[in-house]
Design an enzyme around this catalytic site. Structure first.
Site, PDB file in Angstrom:
ATOM      1  N   SER A  18       0.961  -1.210  -0.016  1.00 45.63           N
ATOM      2  CA  SER A  18      -0.121   0.121   0.079  1.00 45.63           C
ATOM      3  C   SER A  18       0.878   1.292  -0.202  1.00 45.63           C
ATOM      4  CB  SER A  18      -1.026  -0.012   1.234  1.00 45.63           C
ATOM      5  OG  SER A  18      -0.297  -0.192   2.515  1.00 45.63           O
ATOM      6  N   ASN A  66      -2.217  -2.906  13.120  1.00 45.00           N
ATOM      7  CA  ASN A  66      -3.919  -2.590  13.177  1.00 45.00           C
ATOM      8  C   ASN A  66      -4.249  -1.358  13.897  1.00 45.00           C
ATOM      9  OD1 ASN A  66      -3.385  -4.872  11.613  1.00 45.00           O
ATOM     10  ND2 ASN A  66      -4.542  -6.333  13.377  1.00 45.00           N
ATOM     11  N   THR A 116     -39.951  26.733  -9.307  1.00 44.85           N
ATOM     12  CA  THR A 116     -40.040  25.296  -9.115  1.00 44.85           C
ATOM     13  C   THR A 116     -40.116  24.398 -10.265  1.00 44.85           C
ATOM     14  OG1 THR A 116     -42.356  25.624  -9.014  1.00 44.85           O
ATOM     15  CG2 THR A 116     -41.196  26.157  -6.790  1.00 44.85           C
ATOM     16  N   HIS A 117     -39.875  23.286 -10.278  1.00 49.86           N
ATOM     17  CA  HIS A 117     -40.064  22.523 -11.661  1.00 49.86           C
ATOM     18  C   HIS A 117     -39.215  23.247 -12.490  1.00 49.86           C
ATOM     19  CE1 HIS A 117     -43.541  20.359  -9.595  1.00 49.86           C
ATOM     20  NE2 HIS A 117     -43.725  21.576  -9.111  1.00 49.86           N
ATOM     21  N   SER A 163     -13.412  27.631 -26.850  1.00 50.63           N
ATOM     22  CA  SER A 163     -13.700  26.251 -27.862  1.00 50.63           C
ATOM     23  C   SER A 163     -12.589  26.348 -28.823  1.00 50.63           C
ATOM     24  CB  SER A 163     -15.157  26.099 -28.362  1.00 50.63           C
ATOM     25  OG  SER A 163     -15.182  25.511 -29.461  1.00 50.63           O
ATOM     26  N   LYS A 168     -17.745  30.640 -28.087  1.00 47.19           N
ATOM     27  CA  LYS A 168     -18.030  30.160 -26.952  1.00 47.19           C
ATOM     28  C   LYS A 168     -17.213  30.488 -25.790  1.00 47.19           C
ATOM     29  CE  LYS A 168     -20.024  26.493 -26.596  1.00 47.19           C
ATOM     30  NZ  LYS A 168     -20.213  25.215 -27.093  1.00 47.19           N
ATOM     31  N   GLU A 216     -18.840  22.786 -14.926  1.00 52.50           N
ATOM     32  CA  GLU A 216     -19.291  21.267 -14.980  1.00 52.50           C
ATOM     33  C   GLU A 216     -18.539  20.368 -14.365  1.00 52.50           C
ATOM     34  OE1 GLU A 216     -19.670  21.523 -19.542  1.00 52.50           O
ATOM     35  OE2 GLU A 216     -18.803  23.443 -19.256  1.00 52.50           O
ATOM     36  N   TYR A 259      -9.956  -6.764  12.138  1.00 50.50           N
ATOM     37  CA  TYR A 259      -9.222  -6.227  10.938  1.00 50.50           C
ATOM     38  C   TYR A 259      -8.928  -7.241   9.851  1.00 50.50           C
ATOM     39  CZ  TYR A 259      -5.567  -4.492   8.100  1.00 50.50           C
ATOM     40  OH  TYR A 259      -4.975  -4.188   6.746  1.00 50.50           O
ATOM     41  N   GLN A 283      -7.615  -2.076   4.153  1.00 49.36           N
ATOM     42  CA  GLN A 283      -6.339  -1.259   3.551  1.00 49.36           C
ATOM     43  C   GLN A 283      -7.220  -0.561   2.334  1.00 49.36           C
ATOM     44  OE1 GLN A 283      -2.231  -2.570   3.233  1.00 49.36           O
ATOM     45  NE2 GLN A 283      -2.658  -2.926   1.087  1.00 49.36           N
TER      46      GLN A 283
HETATM   47  N1  ARG Z   1      -1.268  -1.439   5.229  1.00 47.99           N
HETATM   48  C1  ARG Z   1      -2.291  -1.851   6.291  1.00 47.99           C
HETATM   49  C2  ARG Z   1      -3.556  -0.976   6.106  1.00 47.99           C
HETATM   50  O1  ARG Z   1      -3.529  -0.165   5.637  1.00 47.99           O
HETATM   51  C3  ARG Z   1      -1.720  -1.617   7.417  1.00 47.99           C
HETATM   52  C4  ARG Z   1      -2.140  -2.835   8.350  1.00 47.99           C
HETATM   53  C5  ARG Z   1      -1.621  -3.958   8.442  1.00 47.99           C
HETATM   54  N2  ARG Z   1      -2.095  -5.009   9.359  1.00 47.99           N
HETATM   55  C6  ARG Z   1      -1.981  -6.076   9.215  1.00 47.99           C
HETATM   56  N3  ARG Z   1      -2.470  -7.086  10.120  1.00 47.99           N
HETATM   57  N4  ARG Z   1      -1.380  -6.853   8.148  1.00 47.99           N
HETATM   58  O2  ARG Z   1      -4.537  -1.667   6.256  1.00 47.99           O
END
Ligand code: ARG
Length: 457
Positions: free
Chosen positions: A20, A107, A152-153, A274, A280, A287, A314, A319
């Site tokens: 990650s 965790n 309205t509408h 444009s 334009k 938008e 967890y 993640q």
């Molecule tokens: N990179 C992990 C996350 O964002 C961190 C926690 C990882 N914990 C584990 N038990 N592998 O969730």
């Protein structure tokens, strides 16, 4: 970091799906802040020696400066921000680095980091919302008496003032800020020290780390602490509602800026041309604010779906809470900034607005109200008489005020000359003095109230 029971390293694809670091490196400040608080607590409680804690803290600060300076290399093999920081700490201070993780797990660490990040971001978003409120309220004060059509509408309904219309969005943003404040208050409990899921046998002091990190108190249940992502969901829900409000305003700006409406002119700074049609002026920023709302909503939906089937506590699925959250809140921030810019620069065409305010028999209700007030007619009868008059005027393709008194009296003999006093759009808005109504005096008062409130912060 966890290779003790493994004979070989992960497959390249495993590393790719597992790591990650490409996105969670954004949490480095929060991660180091959390680790500094944890280390200090381990020292105070005597779990680590003062010497170890001093080394750990000094090392963490070095890592911090290096990341700050942009010279830190994050490694994918080290999975995530937590292990990148810890590994770099180990390179600097050696053995003592390995003691930092005492009484803690990734965790509770990641839950803490994410809460800190979301909290910081909520604070920044609140400031931006307040700034947009200010831009709207300032314009509203200027245009407290500028008449425009109310719909309205999307059909002409009754005349209102431009200031009143803008203040409607100030109210919405006020509620958006309320939701942000609620989310912030509810998330402000520290998960740090819940460890992997069950708490720890070390005599840690969770009150102390909670306080050091600006949390109101530690979370009360370790299982909940590491598996709760309500704070992310609540934040995304609040962000989605705000993005929806911005999108509605954006949609109105898109309409107003068309030559057909012609209510406002956007500045060059917030329009594009444009490449083929030289005439334009496209409201691209509006938008995009409208379009980007979809992304924000999508991330909320994605996160709810990701969480819905997870047993406690967890799971690695969690993640996946990061990229969507980062993207959604960054998107909202950009939309708020663009909207504040557009609103500040936007020039209303008061003549066009006022003319449009009278179209579509927008003062018909004023006529009906006059019949009730002056002739003491029941409202339903007045509605009927007015309907007939509108029918006649519409047949002749003229406004109500262009009907002669004789024509009116042919429908209702008691009508007098005085009725013409209520058929103008200015009179119409001026008469709407009920609390929360569009009368310029009300709008001026409301704009002042907001400006005062916003100045106080
Ligand atoms: N990179 C992990 C996350 O964002 C961190 C926690 C990882 N914990 C584990 N038990 N592998 O969730």
């Amino acid at each position: 970091m966890w290779g003790g029971r493994f004979a070989t390293g992960p497959d390249a694809i495993m590393e790719e799906i597992n790591a990650s670091i490409d996105f969670d490196q954004r949490l480095w400040r929060q991660d180091i802040r959390g680790s500094l608080a944890h280390a200090a607590m381990l020292g105070e409680t005597g779990i680590l020696t003062k010497k170890d804690v001093a080394e750990i803290s000094a090392g963490l600060k070095q890592v911090e400066s290096e990341i700050e300076a942009g010279s830190f290399t994050f490694s994918r093999a080290l999975e995530d921000v937590h292990m990148n920081v810890e590994s770099s700490l180990k390179d600097r201070i050696g053995a003592a680095a390995g003691r930092l993780h005492t009484g803690r797990s990734r965790n509770d660490q990641v839950a803490t980091d994410m809460k800190l990040w979301v909290r910081d971001t909520l604070d920044a978003l609140d400031e931006q919302m307040a700034d947009l409120q200010l831009a709207l309220a300032e314009k509203a004060e200027t245009h407290a008496g500028s008449v425009m059509p109310g719909f309205t509408h999307l059909q002409s309904a009754q005349p209102v003032t431009f200031g009143h219309h803008l203040l409607a969005y100030v109210e919405m943003l006020g509620r958006d800020r309320g939701r942000i404040a609620d989310a912030r208050a509810r998330l402000n409990e520290s998960p740090l020290g819940a460890a992997a899921l069950a708490g720890t046998s070390f005599p840690i002091d969770r009150e102390m780390t909670a306080k050091a990190l600006g949390f109101d108190r530690p979370t009360a249940n370790s299982l909940d602490s590491v598996s709760d992502r309500d704070f992310v969901l609540e934040t995304l829900a609040a962000a989605s509602i705000c993005a929806m409000h911005l999108s509605r305003l954006a949609e109105e700006i898109v309409l107003w800026a068309t030559p057909q409406f012609g209510f406002v002119r956007l500045s060059d700074a917030f329009s594009t041309g444009s490449s083929i049609m030289p005439q334009k002026r496209n409201p691209d920023a509006a938008e995009l604010v409208r379009g980007k709302a979809g992304r924000v909503f999508g991330h909320l939906q994605g996160m709810l779906t990701m969480m819905k089937g997870l047993p406690l506590t967890y799971s690695k699925d969690m993640q996946e809470d990061k990229e969507g959250t980062f993207d959604a809140l960054q998107t909202l921030s950009l939309c708020l900034a663009a909207m504040a810019g557009m609103v500040r620069d936007m020039q209303p065409d008061l003549k066009v607005m006022k003319k449009a305010a009278g179209m579509g028999y927008a003062t018909a209700t004023d006529l009906a109200d006059w019949l009730v007030r002056v002739l003491k007619m029941p409202f339903r009868d007045a509605h009927h008489v007015t309907g007939r008059l509108v029918g006649i005027a519409s047949e002749r393709k003229i406004g109500l005020e262009k009907l002669s008194l004789a024509e009116m009296q042919a429908v209702e003999p008691q009508i007098t000359e005085a009725v013409f006093g209520v058929l103008g759009v200015e009179q119409s808005v001026k008469s709407r003095l009920s609390y929360g109504g569009t009368a310029p005096a009300n709008v001026r008062r409301q704009a002042k109230r907001w400006l005062k409130k916003l100045a106080k912060g």
